[in-house]
Design a protein around this motif. Structure first.
Motif, PDB file in Angstrom:
ATOM      1  N   GLU A 243     -15.792   5.699  -3.338  1.00  0.00           N
ATOM      2  CA  GLU A 243     -16.638   6.752  -2.776  1.00  0.00           C
ATOM      3  C   GLU A 243     -16.091   8.156  -3.025  1.00  0.00           C
ATOM      4  N   GLY A 244     -14.833   8.269  -3.469  1.00  0.00           N
ATOM      5  CA  GLY A 244     -14.252   9.577  -3.692  1.00  0.00           C
ATOM      6  C   GLY A 244     -14.029  10.378  -2.418  1.00  0.00           C
ATOM      7  N   ARG A 245     -13.945   9.714  -1.296  1.00  0.00           N
ATOM      8  CA  ARG A 245     -13.737  10.380  -0.002  1.00  0.00           C
ATOM      9  C   ARG A 245     -12.250  10.250   0.357  1.00  0.00           C
ATOM     10  N   HIS A 246     -11.447  10.983  -0.391  1.00  0.00           N
ATOM     11  CA  HIS A 246      -9.994  10.795  -0.333  1.00  0.00           C
ATOM     12  C   HIS A 246      -9.386  11.244   0.992  1.00  0.00           C
ATOM     13  N   ARG A 247      -9.937  12.252   1.627  1.00  0.00           N
ATOM     14  CA  ARG A 247      -9.401  12.712   2.909  1.00  0.00           C
ATOM     15  C   ARG A 247      -9.522  11.622   3.969  1.00  0.00           C
ATOM     16  N   GLU A 248     -10.676  10.980   4.027  1.00  0.00           N
ATOM     17  CA  GLU A 248     -10.867   9.907   5.000  1.00  0.00           C
ATOM     18  C   GLU A 248      -9.985   8.702   4.665  1.00  0.00           C
ATOM     19  N   ALA A 249      -9.889   8.394   3.388  1.00  0.00           N
ATOM     20  CA  ALA A 249      -9.047   7.269   2.976  1.00  0.00           C
ATOM     21  C   ALA A 249      -7.590   7.529   3.338  1.00  0.00           C
ATOM     22  N   LEU A 250      -7.129   8.751   3.105  1.00  0.00           N
ATOM     23  CA  LEU A 250      -5.740   9.095   3.416  1.00  0.00           C
ATOM     24  C   LEU A 250      -5.469   8.960   4.907  1.00  0.00           C
ATOM     25  N   ALA A 251      -6.399   9.402   5.738  1.00  0.00           N
ATOM     26  CA  ALA A 251      -6.203   9.308   7.191  1.00  0.00           C
ATOM     27  C   ALA A 251      -6.029   7.851   7.626  1.00  0.00           C
ATOM     28  N   LEU A 252      -6.838   6.967   7.075  1.00  0.00           N
ATOM     29  CA  LEU A 252      -6.733   5.541   7.412  1.00  0.00           C
ATOM     30  C   LEU A 252      -5.403   4.958   6.944  1.00  0.00           C
ATOM     31  N   LEU A 253      -4.998   5.309   5.731  1.00  0.00           N
ATOM     32  CA  LEU A 253      -3.750   4.784   5.184  1.00  0.00           C
ATOM     33  C   LEU A 253      -2.533   5.352   5.913  1.00  0.00           C
ATOM     34  N   GLN A 254      -2.617   6.595   6.365  1.00  0.00           N
ATOM     35  CA  GLN A 254      -1.534   7.172   7.156  1.00  0.00           C
ATOM     36  C   GLN A 254      -1.340   6.393   8.455  1.00  0.00           C
ATOM     37  N   GLU A 255      -2.449   6.030   9.087  1.00  0.00           N
ATOM     38  CA  GLU A 255      -2.372   5.240  10.321  1.00  0.00           C
ATOM     39  C   GLU A 255      -1.748   3.873  10.060  1.00  0.00           C
ATOM     40  N   LEU A 256      -2.169   3.222   8.981  1.00  0.00           N
ATOM     41  CA  LEU A 256      -1.627   1.911   8.650  1.00  0.00           C
ATOM     42  C   LEU A 256      -0.141   1.997   8.325  1.00  0.00           C
ATOM     43  N   ALA A 257       0.241   3.016   7.568  1.00  0.00           N
ATOM     44  CA  ALA A 257       1.646   3.175   7.195  1.00  0.00           C
ATOM     45  C   ALA A 257       2.518   3.444   8.415  1.00  0.00           C
ATOM     46  N   ALA A 258       1.982   4.177   9.381  1.00  0.00           N
ATOM     47  CA  ALA A 258       2.736   4.449  10.604  1.00  0.00           C
ATOM     48  C   ALA A 258       2.840   3.213  11.484  1.00  0.00           C
ATOM     49  N   GLN A 259       1.766   2.431  11.513  1.00  0.00           N
ATOM     50  CA  GLN A 259       1.747   1.236  12.359  1.00  0.00           C
ATOM     51  C   GLN A 259       2.565   0.102  11.764  1.00  0.00           C
ATOM     52  N   TYR A 260       2.570   0.022  10.426  1.00  0.00           N
ATOM     53  CA  TYR A 260       3.292  -1.060   9.741  1.00  0.00           C
ATOM     54  C   TYR A 260       4.210  -0.451   8.679  1.00  0.00           C
ATOM     55  N   PRO A 261       5.305   0.178   9.109  1.00  0.00           N
ATOM     56  CA  PRO A 261       6.174   0.896   8.174  1.00  0.00           C
ATOM     57  C   PRO A 261       6.877  -0.004   7.163  1.00  0.00           C
ATOM     58  N   GLY A 262       6.922  -1.312   7.424  1.00  0.00           N
ATOM     59  CA  GLY A 262       7.582  -2.211   6.486  1.00  0.00           C
ATOM     60  C   GLY A 262       6.767  -2.496   5.237  1.00  0.00           C
ATOM     61  N   ASN A 263       5.462  -2.204   5.269  1.00  0.00           N
ATOM     62  CA  ASN A 263       4.603  -2.513   4.130  1.00  0.00           C
ATOM     63  C   ASN A 263       4.491  -1.298   3.212  1.00  0.00           C
ATOM     64  N   ALA A 264       5.269  -1.314   2.158  1.00  0.00           N
ATOM     65  CA  ALA A 264       5.301  -0.174   1.244  1.00  0.00           C
ATOM     66  C   ALA A 264       3.982   0.048   0.524  1.00  0.00           C
ATOM     67  N   LEU A 265       3.150  -0.971   0.434  1.00  0.00           N
ATOM     68  CA  LEU A 265       1.867  -0.814  -0.258  1.00  0.00           C
ATOM     69  C   LEU A 265       0.965   0.176   0.468  1.00  0.00           C
ATOM     70  N   TYR A 266       1.000   0.172   1.812  1.00  0.00           N
ATOM     71  CA  TYR A 266       0.201   1.138   2.565  1.00  0.00           C
ATOM     72  C   TYR A 266       0.689   2.561   2.288  1.00  0.00           C
ATOM     73  N   THR A 267       2.014   2.737   2.313  1.00  0.00           N
ATOM     74  CA  THR A 267       2.586   4.068   2.125  1.00  0.00           C
ATOM     75  C   THR A 267       2.373   4.562   0.694  1.00  0.00           C
ATOM     76  N   LEU A 268       2.509   3.663  -0.270  1.00  0.00           N
ATOM     77  CA  LEU A 268       2.305   4.047  -1.663  1.00  0.00           C
ATOM     78  C   LEU A 268       0.843   4.400  -1.912  1.00  0.00           C
ATOM     79  N   ALA A 269      -0.075   3.645  -1.312  1.00  0.00           N
ATOM     80  CA  ALA A 269      -1.499   3.963  -1.435  1.00  0.00           C
ATOM     81  C   ALA A 269      -1.795   5.332  -0.830  1.00  0.00           C
ATOM     82  N   ALA A 270      -1.123   5.662   0.283  1.00  0.00           N
ATOM     83  CA  ALA A 270      -1.289   6.983   0.889  1.00  0.00           C
ATOM     84  C   ALA A 270      -0.812   8.067  -0.073  1.00  0.00           C
ATOM     85  N   ALA A 271       0.273   7.789  -0.798  1.00  0.00           N
ATOM     86  CA  ALA A 271       0.776   8.753  -1.786  1.00  0.00           C
ATOM     87  C   ALA A 271      -0.277   9.044  -2.844  1.00  0.00           C
TER      88      ALA A 271
END
Length: 320
Positions: A243-271
C-alpha cells in the motif's frame, strides 16, 4: 480542560472495551502455551517448539499446542528460505524446500486432528475447534504463499475462511481473532493479479474485499485475544510493501519490536520502513539493534538474519 477530560474518558472506555473483549473470549490459553507464544514471537523457535510439544501421556491435546509447533516450524522455514537481505524482507521464498518441511506439515495435521477430537470430546467447544481448524489451514496456506504455490494456497485459504466463518457463526466472541485470518484472505483475494483471479473463479474460490480486509486486520491487531501480534505483522507487511503507507507500517513494527525485542526480523523490518520514509539515521539505529538481537535468535535464523542486519547497518549510515 474539558477536552482533556473527554480524551481521558475515551481512553478509559477503549481500555475497558479491550479488557471486556479479552475476558469474554472463549480462547483460554494454558500458561505453558502462553510461554511458548512469547518464545515464538521473540524468534526463539526451537524453544517454543519444545515448550509447546504435546505430551505423550494420553492427555487430550489442546489444538493450540501443535499449532504453535507448526508456527515455530514456519518461523524456521522463513529464516532458512525467505527473502531476507540487507535491503528488504519479503514474504517470498529464495528456496523451495527446507529441512523443517516434514515436521511442519506433521504439526499442521496434528492440529487438525486435535481440533476434530476437541469437537467430538466437548461439543460445547465446537466453535473453538472450528477456529483452530481454520488456523491450521492458515499456516499451511502461509507456506504455500511463501513458495508461490498459488492454487494450493487458494484451496487452504478457502478452507480457512469456511472454518473461521463457522466459528464466528457459532460464537461471535471469536470474531476479533478470526478477523486476523479473514482479513488477510479478504485483502489478498481482492488484490490478486487478473490471471490468478481467473484460476480463482474456475476453482470456485470466494472473492475478497480489500478495504474490508484492512479493516478486519486492524480490528484483530487491536482486539484479538490470541492473534493480535500476528495481525499487526500482517497489516504492517501489507501497508508497507503493497500500500505504500510506510508511516503506518513503521508504527506497527515499532510496537512489535518493543514488545518482542528478541525478534530481530521485526526490528530489521522497521529499519527498512524508516528508510522508505527517508529517516536514514533512525533506519541505521534499527538495523544496528537488529544485528545485536539476531545473535540471540534461533540457530535456524541466526546466521542469515545477523548477516542481513549487519550489512544493513553498515550500508545505511552511508545513505544519510
Amino acid at each position: 480542560m474539558m477536552l482533556l477530560r473527554r480524551a481521558l474518558f475515551a481512553t478509559l472506555l477503549l481500555a475497558l472495551s479491550r479488557s471486556a473483549l479479552a475476558q469474554s473470549s472463549p480462547l483460554e490459553i494454558p500458561v505453558v502455551l502462553q510461554r511458548a507464544l512469547e518464545q515464538l514471537r521473540n524468534g526463539h523457535y526451537q524453544q517454543a517448539l519444545e515448550t509447546a510439544a504435546p505430551a505423550s501421556d494420553g492427555v487430550p491435546v489442546h489444538p493450540l499446542s501443535p499449532l504453535i509447533v507448526a508456527e515455530a516450524g514456519w518461523g524456521m522455514i522463513f529464516c532458512q528460505t525467505g527473502h531476507i537481505t540487507e535491503h528488504e524482507i519479503w514474504n517470498t521464498a529464495d528456496a523451495d524446500t527446507s529441512p523443517e518441511d516434514k515436521p511442519f506439515f506433521a504439526a499442521v495435521e496434528k492440529t487438525l486432528a486435535a481440533s476434530q477430537a476437541l469437537r467430538k470430546r466437548e461439543p460445547a467447544s465446537a466453535a473453538v475447534a472450528d477456529f483452530y481448524e481454520g488456523m491450521a489451514h492458515a499456516v499451511r496456506a502461509q507456506l504455500y504463499t511463501l513458495r508461490g504455490q498459488v492454487l494450493k494456497s487458494g484451496r487452504e485459504g478457502t478452507q480457512m475462511r469456511a472454518s473461521l466463518l463457522e466459528a464466528v457463526r457459532k460464537d461471535p466472541a471469536l470474531e476479533p481473532d478470526a478477523d486476523a485470518g479473514l482479513g488477510a484472505y479478504n485483502y489478498y483475494a481482492d488484490v490478486l493479479s487478473p490471471l490468478i483471479k481467473v484460476f480463482r473463479m474456475l476453482l470456485l474460490i470466494p472473492g475478497g474485499d480489500r478495504e474490508k480486509g484492512l479493516e478486519q486486520l486492524r480490528t484483530a491487531s487491536q482486539h484479538a485475544t490470541l492473534l493480535a501480534p500476528e495481525a499487526s505483522l500482517e497489516l504492517a507487511r501489507i501497508l508497507g510493501i503493497r500500500e505504500g503507507r510506510h508511516r503506518e507500517a513503521l508504527a506497527l513494527l515499532q510496537e512489535l519490536a518493543a514488545q518482542y525485542p528478541g525478534n530481530a526480523l521485526y526490528t530489521l523490518a522497521a529499519a527498512f520502513e524508516a528508510e522508505q520514509l527517508g529517516e536514514k539515521a533512525a533506519a541505521a539505529q534499527y538495523a544496528a539493534k537488529a544485528a545485536v538481537s539476531a545473535v540471540e535468535m534461533d540457530p535456524a535464523c541466526r546466521q542469515r538474519v545477523t548477516s542481513a542486519a549487519t550489512r544493513a547497518a553498515a550500508r545505511l549510515p552511508q545513505a544519510r
